[in-house]
Design a protein around this motif. Structure first.
Motif, short mmCIF file in Angstrom:
data_model
loop_
_atom_site.label_atom_id
_atom_site.label_comp_id
_atom_site.label_asym_id
_atom_site.label_seq_id
_atom_site.Cartn_x
_atom_site.Cartn_y
_atom_site.Cartn_z
N ARG A 95 17.36 46.14 13.73
CA ARG A 95 18.33 45.02 13.79
C ARG A 95 17.66 43.76 14.34
N PHE A 96 16.80 43.89 15.35
CA PHE A 96 16.09 42.75 15.94
C PHE A 96 15.18 42.09 14.92
N VAL A 97 14.45 42.90 14.14
CA VAL A 97 13.53 42.35 13.14
C VAL A 97 14.30 41.55 12.10
N TYR A 98 15.38 42.10 11.59
CA TYR A 98 16.15 41.38 10.58
C TYR A 98 16.73 40.08 11.15
N ARG A 99 17.12 40.12 12.41
CA ARG A 99 17.67 38.90 13.02
C ARG A 99 16.61 37.82 13.14
N ILE A 100 15.38 38.22 13.48
CA ILE A 100 14.30 37.24 13.67
C ILE A 100 13.88 36.61 12.35
N ILE A 101 13.76 37.41 11.31
CA ILE A 101 13.18 36.89 10.05
C ILE A 101 14.25 36.33 9.12
N TRP A 102 15.53 36.39 9.54
CA TRP A 102 16.58 36.06 8.57
C TRP A 102 16.58 34.58 8.22
N GLY A 103 17.06 34.30 7.03
CA GLY A 103 17.17 32.94 6.52
C GLY A 103 16.80 32.91 5.06
N SER A 104 17.16 31.84 4.38
CA SER A 104 16.85 31.71 2.96
C SER A 104 15.35 31.49 2.75
N ILE A 105 14.82 32.13 1.72
CA ILE A 105 13.43 31.92 1.31
C ILE A 105 13.43 30.98 0.12
#
Length: 379
Positions: A356-366
């Motif tokens: 969950r932490f990883v997805y939160r950190i890398i999230w956003g539109s590419i």
């Protein structure tokens, strides 16, 4: 702390959680790879698509490793029967997965269109073949596999690879591919912009009805065209594991009657069809997160439908029903299950929280600008 019967059920739930986590996360990874050559028309567009899953695909794929390890530790006869009897099919899944790390890591090593196009198709194969093969596996779990146990509990597989490719199993394979591709299109829509976003929406409009029809066809076939074995004599659910200490008839009450006996099980197929229907309807519009969440609900409902339908069976023998493996007679010892339980209680929440932490950190539109800005660090 837990008696043998209870810990067996707990481990059935744990392994179900791992299987669902794999289907949810690796499902959209597979789908994005399947769509890569078709939604991405230029090199930069394909790089955008690849990088929507670039930071997480390795972690997502480890759920499959964890699933295999858990089955080995908790249900050794199941592991032995599956991985020996379905050796060719398992190798095909493994070889298909080989394309993924090589494709992700080597694609951008050379700025050559032929080189990159070849790896794009390798990623396509790595995302397309596994869901088909795993779908065929699920179909054969429902139909039953041709194996038997001797008096020493040694498993003997009586079939062949091509015997696995029955019409029903192939339908399950196609449904598996449609599911991952639809799930991946929604994920791609959520994490992209502009032309890739628009193409993902167009794909969703086509894939949605196909997936719903295929899933409904599988369910109707199961309820009306396939026999379900029935246990007539069973040893105590707290007894030491011995699959031969039971009596099973090949033609029991049927899959429909099984669900009618436990009406709450109907929630699973209802959630599966309802989740994908809502995901399709919302996915055609502007919705991103909500549409994807409904798709996740559909994936969970589909997985639970399979688990509820088979319960308490783990592997059904089509040639010798008495050799079928169940939750109550194919598990490791009580002490092994308890030790594994405490290890899992400690480490599984850590894995889930870290994910969950990883997805939160890398999230956003590419976007194309994102890829060009970090061209040397992104795929």
């Amino acid at each position: 702390m837990f008696d043998y019967e209870t810990i067996r059920v707990i481990w059935w739930i744990f392994i179900g959680v791992v299987a669902i986590a794999f289907a949810l996360t690796e499902g959209f990874d597979f789908g994005v790879s399947t769509l890569l050559p078709f939604i991405g028309k230029t090199d930069i567009e394909r790089r955008v698509i690849i990088n929507t899953v670039g930071a997480t695909w390795e972690g997502n794929q480890t759920w499959l490793v964890l699933l295999g390890g858990a089955i080995f530790a908790v249900w050794p006869p199941v592991y032995a029967t599956l991985f020996s009897g379905l050796y060719v099919a398992m190798l095909l899944v493994l070889f298909a997965l080989f394309f993924r790390p090589a494709g992700f890591d080597y694609r951008s090593k050379l700025d050559n269109p032929t080189w990159r196009n070849a790896w794009d198709w390798a990623l396509f194969l790595g995302g397309t073949l596994p869901p088909i093969l795993l779908g065929v596996l699920v179909g054969n779990l429902i139909l039953g596999l041709p194996f038997h146990l001797d008096s020493d509990l040694r498993s003997f597989y009586d079939g062949s690879f091509f015997a696995l490719l029955s019409p029903f199993a192939l339908l399950c394979g196609v449904t598996g591919l449609l599911l991952t591709t639809f799930h991946g299109a929604l994920f791609l829509k959520w994490r992209s912009e502009d032309v890739i976003y628009d193409r993902a929406v167009s794909v969703l409009g086509v894939l949605g009805p196909m997936l719903i029809v295929a899933l409904a066809a599988v369910m109707l076939w199961v309820f009306n065209g396939i026999d379900r074995p029935e246990i007539t004599v069973m040893a105590s659910t707290s007894a030491p594991s011995n699959p031969l200490h039971k009596t099973v008839i090949g033609n029991g009450a049927g899959w429909l009657q099984h669900f009618m006996q436990y009406p709450w099980m109907w929630l699973a197929p209802i959630v599966a069809l309802g989740g994908f229907t809502m995901a399709w309807l919302l996915g055609k519009g502007q919705s991103r997160m909500v549409a994807f969440m409904f798709s996740c609900l559909g994936v969970v409902g589909t997985a639970l439908s399979v688990g509820f339908a088979l319960f308490p069976f783990l592997l059904i023998s089509s040639t010798n029903p008495g050799s079928s493996l169940t939750l109550w007679d194919a598990s490791s010892s009580h002490s092994t299950l308890l030790l594994s339980f405490w290890i899992t209680v400690i480490f599984l929440p850590i894995v889930l929280l870290y994910t969950r932490f990883v997805y939160r950190i890398i999230w956003g539109s590419i976007t194309e600008a994102t890829v060009l800005k970090d061209s040397h660090t992104l795929y």
